[in-house]
Scaffold this active site. Structure first.
Site, PDB file in Angstrom:
ATOM      1  N   HIS A  18      47.215  30.956  50.422  1.00 30.92           N
ATOM      2  CA  HIS A  18      47.247  31.491  49.062  1.00 30.92           C
ATOM      3  C   HIS A  18      48.391  32.471  48.821  1.00 30.92           C
ATOM      4  O   HIS A  18      48.540  32.977  47.711  1.00 30.92           O
ATOM      5  CB  HIS A  18      45.913  32.174  48.752  1.00 30.92           C
ATOM      6  N   GLY A  74      43.880  43.168  38.573  1.00 28.74           N
ATOM      7  CA  GLY A  74      43.322  41.830  38.532  1.00 28.74           C
ATOM      8  C   GLY A  74      44.289  40.822  37.948  1.00 28.74           C
ATOM      9  O   GLY A  74      44.437  39.709  38.447  1.00 28.74           O
ATOM     10  N   ARG A 134      49.911  41.810  34.829  1.00 35.01           N
ATOM     11  CA  ARG A 134      49.974  43.272  34.914  1.00 35.01           C
ATOM     12  C   ARG A 134      50.727  43.694  36.177  1.00 35.01           C
ATOM     13  O   ARG A 134      51.434  44.708  36.176  1.00 35.01           O
ATOM     14  CB  ARG A 134      48.566  43.878  34.915  1.00 35.01           C
ATOM     15  N   ARG A 158      49.763  29.704  42.852  1.00 34.22           N
ATOM     16  CA  ARG A 158      48.792  29.653  41.752  1.00 34.22           C
ATOM     17  C   ARG A 158      49.085  30.721  40.694  1.00 34.22           C
ATOM     18  O   ARG A 158      48.170  31.187  39.997  1.00 34.22           O
ATOM     19  CB  ARG A 158      47.364  29.799  42.266  1.00 34.22           C
ATOM     20  N   ARG A 197      43.215  49.350  44.128  1.00 35.84           N
ATOM     21  CA  ARG A 197      42.932  48.536  42.942  1.00 35.84           C
ATOM     22  C   ARG A 197      43.178  49.379  41.699  1.00 35.84           C
ATOM     23  O   ARG A 197      42.649  50.496  41.576  1.00 35.84           O
ATOM     24  CB  ARG A 197      41.499  48.022  42.980  1.00 35.84           C
ATOM     25  N   GLY A 252      42.442  48.708  38.052  1.00 40.90           N
ATOM     26  CA  GLY A 252      41.812  47.732  37.179  1.00 40.90           C
ATOM     27  C   GLY A 252      41.123  48.367  35.989  1.00 40.90           C
ATOM     28  O   GLY A 252      41.360  49.521  35.641  1.00 40.90           O
ATOM     29  N   SER A 253      40.269  47.589  35.386  1.00 48.60           N
ATOM     30  CA  SER A 253      39.527  48.039  34.211  1.00 48.60           C
ATOM     31  C   SER A 253      38.031  47.970  34.504  1.00 48.60           C
ATOM     32  O   SER A 253      37.600  47.324  35.465  1.00 48.60           O
ATOM     33  CB  SER A 253      39.872  47.166  33.001  1.00 48.60           C
ATOM     34  N   ASP A 279      32.425  46.910  36.998  1.00 52.04           N
ATOM     35  CA  ASP A 279      33.581  46.028  37.154  1.00 52.04           C
ATOM     36  C   ASP A 279      33.109  44.804  37.940  1.00 52.04           C
ATOM     37  O   ASP A 279      31.916  44.540  38.023  1.00 52.04           O
ATOM     38  CB  ASP A 279      34.753  46.755  37.833  1.00 52.04           C
ATOM     39  N   MET A 280      34.043  44.071  38.559  1.00 52.79           N
ATOM     40  CA  MET A 280      33.643  42.887  39.306  1.00 52.79           C
ATOM     41  C   MET A 280      34.238  42.820  40.709  1.00 52.79           C
ATOM     42  O   MET A 280      34.096  41.788  41.380  1.00 52.79           O
ATOM     43  CB  MET A 280      34.040  41.619  38.528  1.00 52.79           C
ATOM     44  N   GLU A 281      34.906  43.896  41.171  1.00 46.43           N
ATOM     45  CA  GLU A 281      35.649  43.787  42.435  1.00 46.43           C
ATOM     46  C   GLU A 281      35.518  44.945  43.420  1.00 46.43           C
ATOM     47  O   GLU A 281      35.702  44.756  44.628  1.00 46.43           O
ATOM     48  CB  GLU A 281      37.152  43.610  42.132  1.00 46.43           C
ATOM     49  N   SER A 283      38.113  49.878  29.704  1.00 46.07           N
ATOM     50  CA  SER A 283      38.652  48.895  28.767  1.00 46.07           C
ATOM     51  C   SER A 283      37.645  48.493  27.702  1.00 46.07           C
ATOM     52  O   SER A 283      38.020  47.972  26.645  1.00 46.07           O
ATOM     53  CB  SER A 283      39.095  47.644  29.522  1.00 46.07           C
ATOM     54  N   ASP A 284      36.372  48.703  27.984  1.00 43.75           N
ATOM     55  CA  ASP A 284      35.332  48.403  26.999  1.00 43.75           C
ATOM     56  C   ASP A 284      34.115  49.268  27.301  1.00 43.75           C
ATOM     57  O   ASP A 284      34.010  49.867  28.377  1.00 43.75           O
ATOM     58  CB  ASP A 284      34.970  46.917  27.009  1.00 43.75           C
ATOM     59  N   ARG A 322      45.249  45.603  27.745  1.00 41.61           N
ATOM     60  CA  ARG A 322      44.970  45.834  29.152  1.00 41.61           C
ATOM     61  C   ARG A 322      46.194  45.548  30.013  1.00 41.61           C
ATOM     62  O   ARG A 322      46.431  46.210  31.011  1.00 41.61           O
ATOM     63  CB  ARG A 322      43.776  44.984  29.610  1.00 41.61           C
TER      64      ARG A 322
END
Length: 239
Positions: free
Chosen positions: A21, A37, A41, A60, A104, A106-107, A196-198, A220-221, A234
Site C-alpha cells: 500500500h 485522514g 489535506r 490508491r 494524527r 484530524g477532525s 472520531d473513527m481512528e 468539524s461538527d 476541513r
C-alpha cells in the site's frame, strides 16, 4: 510550531522497500509522520508548511510527502477513514519504514456542550466500540492513550502561543452513521469530548509497537447542535 522542539534524526538507506500500500523507498519517510485522514489535506500541509517537499507515495491516491519543517525532516501522509485503514498504513510505516512517531491531525464531532466548533482537542485517551484492538491484546480491553511527553509538549507550546486548546478523552466509533441512539448521550454523560473513527486504533498500535503517538483534532461538527463544516473547509481551513 511545537515540532521545532522535537529531536528528529533520519537515517537514509538505499534500496526499495515498497509495501502493498506504500510505494516509497527506504529512507523516504522521516521518523515523524503527520497523518490527516484526507490525502488532499496531506497535500495541502506539504504545500503550505514544508520546504523542499517531494511526493514519496501515491498508491490508491493515498498521498504522502516528505520535506523540511524549520530544517527538520517531517513526513505527512493520509490515512483514510476508520481504524482498519488507519492501522494498515501506520503498521507499514512503523514495520517497513522505521517510523518512530505518528501524529494524527484530524477532525471529530463534539459530544459536550462546552466544546465548540473548530475547537482544538488533544486526545488524552480513546475508547472504542471496535473489536480490532481486542485482537492486539489477547481479548482484553486495554487503555489506549497518547504518548504523554508529546501531549505535554503540545499543551505547553499551545499555551505559550495563546491557542485555546482542550485536553480529554475521545471515542473512536466504527460507524460514521451509527444507528445507536444511546451512544451520544452516553459519551456526553462520561465527559468524552468528541467522537472520531481512528484515534483508539492508532494509540493501540503505538502501545503494541512502542512508538510515540498523539492525536490533535479539530471540531468539524457537533453531535449535540447539528452544526457541521464542509469537506472543503476541513481540507483547507483546519490549520
Amino acid at each position: 510550531v511545537w515540532l521545532q522542539s522535537l529531536h528528529i534524526s533520519n537515517t537514509h538507506n538505499s534500496g526499495i522497500v515498497m509495501t502493498a500500500h506504500i510505494n516509497a523507498k527506504a529512507g523516504d519517510f522521516a521518523p515523524t509522520v503527520i497523518m490527516p485522514g484526507d490525502p488532499l489535506r496531506a497535500k495541502f500541509i506539504a504545500e503550505n508548511y514544508l520546504m523542499d517537499y517531494r511526493e514519496v507515495t501515491n498508491v490508491r491516491n493515498m498521498l504522502g510527502y516528505t520535506g523540511l519543517y524549520f530544517g527538520q525532516p517531517v513526513s505527512v501522509m493520509g490515512h483514510g477513514m476508520g481504524i482498519p485503514s488507519m492501522t494498515l498504513y501506520a503498521h507499514e510505516l512503523v514495520h517497513d519504514f522505521n517510523v518512530k512517531r505518528i501524529i494524527r491531525v484530524g477532525s471529530l464531532g463534539a459530544t459536550q456542550p462546552h466544546v465548540k466548533m473548530r475547537d482544538i482537542i488533544l486526545a488524552l485517551a480513546a475508547g472504542t466500540d471496535s473489536v480490532t484492538n481486542l485482537k492486539r491484546s489477547a481479548g482484553y480491553t486495554m487503555a489506549t492513550s497518547a504518548h504523554f511527553p508529546l501531549l505535554q509538549q503540545a499543551w505547553m507550546l499551545a499555551q505559550k502561543a495563546g491557542i485555546d486548546i482542550k485536553v480529554g478523552n475521545v471515542f473512536s466509533g466504527d460507524l460514521y452513521y451509527d444507528p445507536d441512539e444511546n451512544l451520544i448521550p452516553a459519551l456526553e454523560n462520561f465527559g468524552v469530548l468528541g467522537v472520531d473513527m481512528e484515534v483508539a486504533g492508532l494509540y493501540a498500535l503505538a502501545h503494541q509497537f512502542n512508538i510515540e503517538a498523539l492525536a490533535i483534532l479539530t471540531v468539524s461538527d457537533h453531535c449535540l447542535t447539528g452544526e457541521e463544516t464542509t469537506a472543503e473547509e476541513r481540507q483547507l481551513t483546519f490549520k
